[in-house]
Design a protein around this motif. Structure first.
Motif: not given
Length: 207
Positions: A54-72
């Motif tokens: 389980e990976v969490r991106m946490v920060g001021e400029n992170f959003h769901d779109g970025l998380a989807i890209e990183v997961q891919k």
């Protein structure tokens, strides 16, 4: 029970069977329905994909779109020939800058805290400011115990006790979707993770 015996006594064998079927039909149906749903529930549970990381991106400029890209980008880690197809890796984002006055964003942060306490999160991808906040709390794993970390080419971050608690992965190709920000993306591991073996494999995969 006595009354039932008395009713059955004058009946033939065939009539007794027919009577019992009619008498207990509701019970039979109820039992069959219960067994059916138990079977479906067990089958669903047995076929649930195993949570690998389980990976969490946490920060001021992170959003769901970025998380989807990183997961891919990093999903191939879960599907190479040595891994089970039933294992999953999840990446989710938590935007810390939206928490003020945004109940949904605040709820995400509160949920993250609960997940960390429950040992449901393994890896954090953090901006520099958020990393330092986590680092002060002493909840991060000492990465120096992972073979090869000392050879990591990019910047390494330490705690007050000189433990390596973060590594800059912004130049790693799997995080190319974040490259345009030109800021550090720091990978940290939660000290209470119960999947440290998978964490180590993942870090070696990135390197």
């Amino acid at each position: 029970m006595q009354k039932l015996r008395e009713r059955l006594k004058p009946l033939s064998t065939k009539a007794k069977i027919e009577y019992l079927i009619e008498y207990y039909s509701f019970h039979f149906i109820a039992v069959i329905v219960v067994i059916f749903f138990l079977f479906i529930g067990f089958n669903t549970f047995a076929n649930q994909p195993e949570e690998m990381l389980e990976v969490r991106m946490v920060g001021e400029n992170f959003h769901d779109g970025l998380a989807i890209e990183v997961q891919k980008e990093i999903e191939p880690f879960t599907i190479n020939s040595k891994r089970s197809q039933e294992e999953q890796l999840h990446v989710q984002s938590v935007n810390t800058s939206e928490a003020s006055g945004n109940p949904a964003a605040l709820g995400k942060i509160q949920k993250l805290g609960a997940e960390i306490a429950a040992k449901d999160v393994d890896i954090l991808l953090l901006d520099e400011k958020t990393f330092h906040q986590f680092n002060k709390e002493g909840n991060l794993y000492d990465l120096s115990s992972i073979n090869g970390i000392e050879d990591w080419k990019e910047k390494k971050y330490s705690s007050n006790h000189s433990a390596i608690t973060g590594i800059d992965v912004s130049k790693v190709s799997y995080f190319s979707s974040l490259a345009e920000r030109n800021e550090p993306l720091i990978l940290a591991v939660l000290a209470n993770t119960e999947r440290i073996g998978e964490v180590k494999k993942f870090i070696h995969y990135l390197n």
